[in-house]
Design an enzyme around this catalytic site. Structure first.
Site, PDB file in Angstrom:
ATOM      1  CG  ASP A 560      -2.044  -1.051   1.058  1.00 37.46           C
ATOM      2  OD1 ASP A 560      -1.809  -2.039   0.336  1.00 37.46           O
ATOM      3  OD2 ASP A 560      -3.121  -0.896   1.657  1.00 37.46           O
ATOM      4  CD  GLU A 791      -3.768  -5.537   8.934  1.00 38.17           C
ATOM      5  OE1 GLU A 791      -4.287  -4.867   9.849  1.00 38.17           O
ATOM      6  OE2 GLU A 791      -4.012  -5.341   7.735  1.00 38.17           O
TER       7      GLU A 791
END
Ligand SMILES: *[C@@H]1O[C@H](CO)[C@@H](O)[C@H](O)[C@H]1NC(C)=O
Ligand SMILES: *[C@@H]1O[C@H](CO)[C@@H](O)[C@H](O)[C@H]1NC(C)=O
Ligand SMILES: *[C@@H]1O[C@H](CO)[C@@H](O)[C@H](O)[C@H]1NC(C)=O
Length: 822
Positions: A560, A791
């Site tokens: 990202d 995560e």
């Protein structure tokens, strides 16, 4: 994982101009020699030609428009599913709910659990648990054991209570077999003193049909037993689900109605709850019974729920029986069930040790339990979805539906990402193939059956109403220009390393069917993501025109907000994509060779070309900073500032914008250092005897750069964008945090460089040992501390961040424990 999975087509202009050039091409038909005498026929002819031309253009545009949702015209990889694979027919294929079973049938009966504690029920159904929601704030939930097929045991801590949910399957009959689910609720021992002895729990077990399933379900009332559910569908034939309770049941009630959709089951329950006032006693919260919506009939009902309310501890068993099974003497309940469960448990433990050898490695029982639970969560998180994505190309005016298709896949996170993600799945495959290679081939096959005629696979799979309900509107549409790292080539490489000698005919036949689809996928990458310089590649989908982002994101790369060129242009090149293509070419070579395809030579050529370190160094190595880097139009001198209000507009949106303090120039982006810069090392493309390897090892080990006590951070602390927000609203994501997928690749590469000859072998071994230990220690520690895999992890404290549970690629820690890399 891509939290902000926004598409941003940067090349709309390229494509628009291609469209118009095709219309120019048709003008050439005007150049025909026409006799001037016959003017009428001349005009007729001309009109005909124009009409023909226009028709061709429209037909061609129409053709281009349909390509995005036209399946690739090749044999399907998956030729057996549904009832034809009875051992995989029923499963916990709804990873987004705490507990539920469905089948691998396109339109399935779905079953599941909701629960609440009446004393804690809030307005609007607050406190009812159903979908895995982070906002439920459960202290822990997840599978303790799950073999991906036959059974599972899950523990859910909903302080101060504990739920244990388990299931066991039994194959037999013509309709996919039978199963029993058991749910036990009790107060946690450490809280028993705090819990009122009259504290109740309400367990709601339901069955539902989606709108496309042919069949019916109803409640069954018997005088002695609890309300049950029975019905029939075309696949299941006739079946019944009986409920049995152990413990003190205070009351039971049921609901039988028509739910508007599978995504609104909880709402349907909530709207039917009512309070039964009883004289001199506390009221009972009950379900609404038989409710036929206005204008409907009883046979429209597609949702039946049974609620059992009782004092703790309370156990219910749900016994699903198929009428096609004739075997009633040892019903799968009570002691029979307990015995079956025990048998599966010990078999699972044995297989776990045989596969990963963790006891043999001398790991502690804390570590082994972590690994067992985490593998179980990966397997228990596998879902089966059916539906169609919304996709868009530059030739479609609006998003269009992909064809309806099933997907069998693991998911990154049961709460936050309960659906398939393309690049995550390649990492999941490294672990799953180790446990059960056929299960993994089944998953890969399903993914590749989703490839379109262009060779593209949408990277986020939102299939069915339940999956859709979890995705914000702006992330739904998938663009066919956008890639995602082709990690399945890593999975296949791993499968070849491990199983090349051991491929049964059935597995080989599956790979045969897969091969043409892999070819299409490969060529899609090799052509659509090509860079401007020979041998280079460029991620599409960056926004060149935004003034809001500090550094325009590259969502397609999977990383990202990892900093790239500050000003996206068509001349930039990305080192990570180059490395992915080298791996892809190499895997295609090996697979083509294995299958005896001539075409492997073509892949070998490209593999040799890309693995030539001279080319890689020329494109990406910075002599100045001694590191690999992206190339593009870049300046580090950017900052987010508050725009000055213009006097005319009073109520304008004062969102921060980017200010560029120094003109960007074409250069290697070597002032940032992080995961992208070490990709040639991660993919083992650096020569073991090269000084560059020595430099990379040094940089990895440097605490100012990537090294932390908890793993390698994604961006070095001295990079200009280390832990910087990308916009006012986007906190850093891949700008310092520790991610386990990339760390896994690093440990794997270190293991490789520590095992081949070379001057830096001992350095690699040393760092391998330290990094492996740091990662295992921290992830295990955080798991026991917080109840979850996360995560990402904080590079200063080691604490988990992002979403939870994230038992996607964080589960690769198990492979580090067992040291199985190839
Ligand atoms: C439930 O009903 C069946 C007969 O329909 C009976 O054999 C069984 O004993 C009952 N079970 C319980 C727990 O009442
Ligand atoms: C990949 O693309 C390049 C040109 O961009 C081409 O030379 C090469 O042959 C292609 N590789 C394969 C295997 O098709
Ligand atoms: C980097 O150094 C190598 C070897 O000294 C040289 O061949 C190469 O041209 C240099 N690259 C650049 C971009 O200066």
């Amino acid at each position: 994982m891509a939290r902000q999975r926004k598409h941003l087509g940067d090349n709309s202009k390229e494509n628009k101009s291609r469209t118009s050039s095709s219309s120019n091409g048709s003008n050439s038909s005007n150049g025909k020699v026409v006799k001037p005498k016959n003017m009428v026929s001349y005009w007729k002819q001309l009109a005909f030609i124009v009409v023909l031309g226009v028709t061709i253009i429209f037909a061609f545009l129409g053709y281009l428009e349909t390509r995005v949702n036209t399946p690739l015209n090749e044999r399907k990889v998956i030729i057996k599913s549904g009832l034809n694979v009875p051992e995989k027919f029923w499963g916990t294929y709804r990873p987004g709910v705490y507990f539920g079973l469905k089948t691998r049938d396109l339109n399935s009966l779905v079953t599941g659990l909701m629960w609440y504690f009446p004393s804690r029920l809030g307005p609007g159904g607050q406190g009812i648990r159903h979908w895995c929601e982070q906002s439920d704030n459960l202290q822990k939930y997840g599978w303790l054991q799950h073999d991906g097929s036959n059974f599972g045991i899950q523990e859910i801590i909903d302080n101060p209570f504990k739920l244990t949910t388990s299931f066991v399957k039994r194959i037999g009959g013509l309709n996919g077999g039978e199963w029993t689910a058991r749910i036990t609720v009790e107060a946690l021992p450490k809280y028993t003193a705090l819990v009122d002895k009259n504290e109740q729990v309400s367990l709601i077990w339901y069955a539902a049909l989606d709108s496309d399933t042919e069949g019916h379900i109803t409640s069954t009332n018997s005088n002695t037993n609890l309300t049950g559910i029975k019905g029939s569908t075309s696949t299941l034939g006739k079946f019944k689900m009986n409920l049995f309770a152990q413990g003190h049941v205070d009351h039971e009630s049921f609901l039988s109605t028509k739910a508007p959709g599978l995504h609104l089951l909880k709402e349907t329950v909530v709207s039917s709850l009512r309070l039964n006032q009883r004289v001199g006693k506390a009221g009972q919260i009950v379900l609404g019974g038989q409710i036929t919506p206005p204008g409907g009939t009883l046979s429209d009902n597609n949702f039946v729920a049974v609620q059992v309310t009782g004092k703790l501890p309370l156990t219910i068993e749900v016994v699903f029986e198929s009428l096609s099974v004739v075997n009633s003497d040892d019903r799968l309940m009570g002691d029979v069930y307990s015995k079956a469960l025990e048998w599966h448990k010990s078999r699972f433990n044995q297989r776990f040790e045989d596969t990963f050898g963790l006891k043999h490695q001398g790991l502690s029982s804390e570590e082994i339990d972590f690994a067992r639970n985490t593998l179980s969560n990966m397997l228990g998180g596998i879902g089966y979805f059916y539906g169609s994505s919304l996709v868009q190309s530059f030739y479609t005016e609006e998003p269009v539906y992909y064809w309806k298709a099933p997907l069998y896949t693991a998911v990154p996170s049961r709460s936050f990402f309960p659906r398939g993600f393309l690049w995550d799945e390649g990492f999941h495959g490294l672990l799953i193939s180790q446990w059960d290679i056929d299960l993994e081939l089944d998953i890969i096959g399903h993914w590749f059956d989703l490839i379109n005629v262009e060779g593209w696979i949408p990277r986020e799979q939102i299939l069915g109403v339940e999956a859709l309900a979890k995705v914000p509107q702006e992330f739904i549409v998938q663009w066919n220009t956008n890639a995602n790292p082709p990690t399945f080539f890593l999975t296949l490489e791993y499968i070849l390393d491990k199983f090349e000698q051991d491929l049964s005919n059935e597995r080989l036949a599956l790979l045969e069917r897969l091969y043409p689809r892999l070819q299409a996928w490969y060529h899609w990458f090799n052509s659509t993501q090509k860079g401007s310089v020979s041998g280079s590649y460029r991620w599409r989908g960056r926004d060149a025109f935004t003034n809001r982002e500090l550094n325009p994101k590259t969502l397609t790369s999977g990383l990202d907000d990892f900093p790239r060129a500050s000003h996206p242009t068509e001349l930039e090149r990305h080192v990570d994509l180059y490395c992915w293509m080298a791996v892809a070419s190499n895997t295609m070579t090996r697979l083509g060779h294995l299958l005896g395809r001539e075409s492997y030579l073509k892949y070998q050529q490209t593999a040799d070309y890309l693995m030539d370190t001279q080319l890689m160094d020329r494109l990406f190595w910075s002599n100045f900073s001694k590191r690999y880097a992206d190339y593009g139009l870049h300046t580090d001198a950017v900052k987010l500032v508050q725009p000055k209000p213009t006097p005319r507009q009073q109520n304008q949106n004062m969102e921060m914008i980017r200010e560029v303090l120094k003109q960007p120039e074409y250069r290697l982006i070597d002032s940032q250092f992080g995961y992208v810069n070490i990709f040639p090392f991660l993919m083992k493309l650096v020569d073991p005897s090269s000084e560059k390897l020595s430099q990379i090892l040094e940089d990895i080990r440097n605490p100012k750069l990537l090294w932390s006590d908890f793993g390698l951070r994604s961006l070095s602390t001295n990079s200009p964008l280390y832990m910087k927000r990308n916009t006012e609203h986007d906190p850093p994501y891949w700008r310092g945090q520790i991610w386990i997928n990339i760390n896994f690749l690093a440990v794997k590469a270190l293991h490789y460089y520590g095992s081949v000859e070379g001057p830096y072998r001992n350095d690699a071994r040393q760092i391998y040992g330290d990094l492996r230990k740091n990662l295992i220690d921290n992830v295990v520690k955080q798991y026991w501390k917080t109840g979850y895999c996360w995560e990402q992890y904080n590079d200063k404290t080691g604490e988990g961040s992002g979403c939870r549970p994230f038992t996607g690629w964080t589960a690769l820690i198990i492979l580090l424990m067992s040291e199985s890399y190839d």
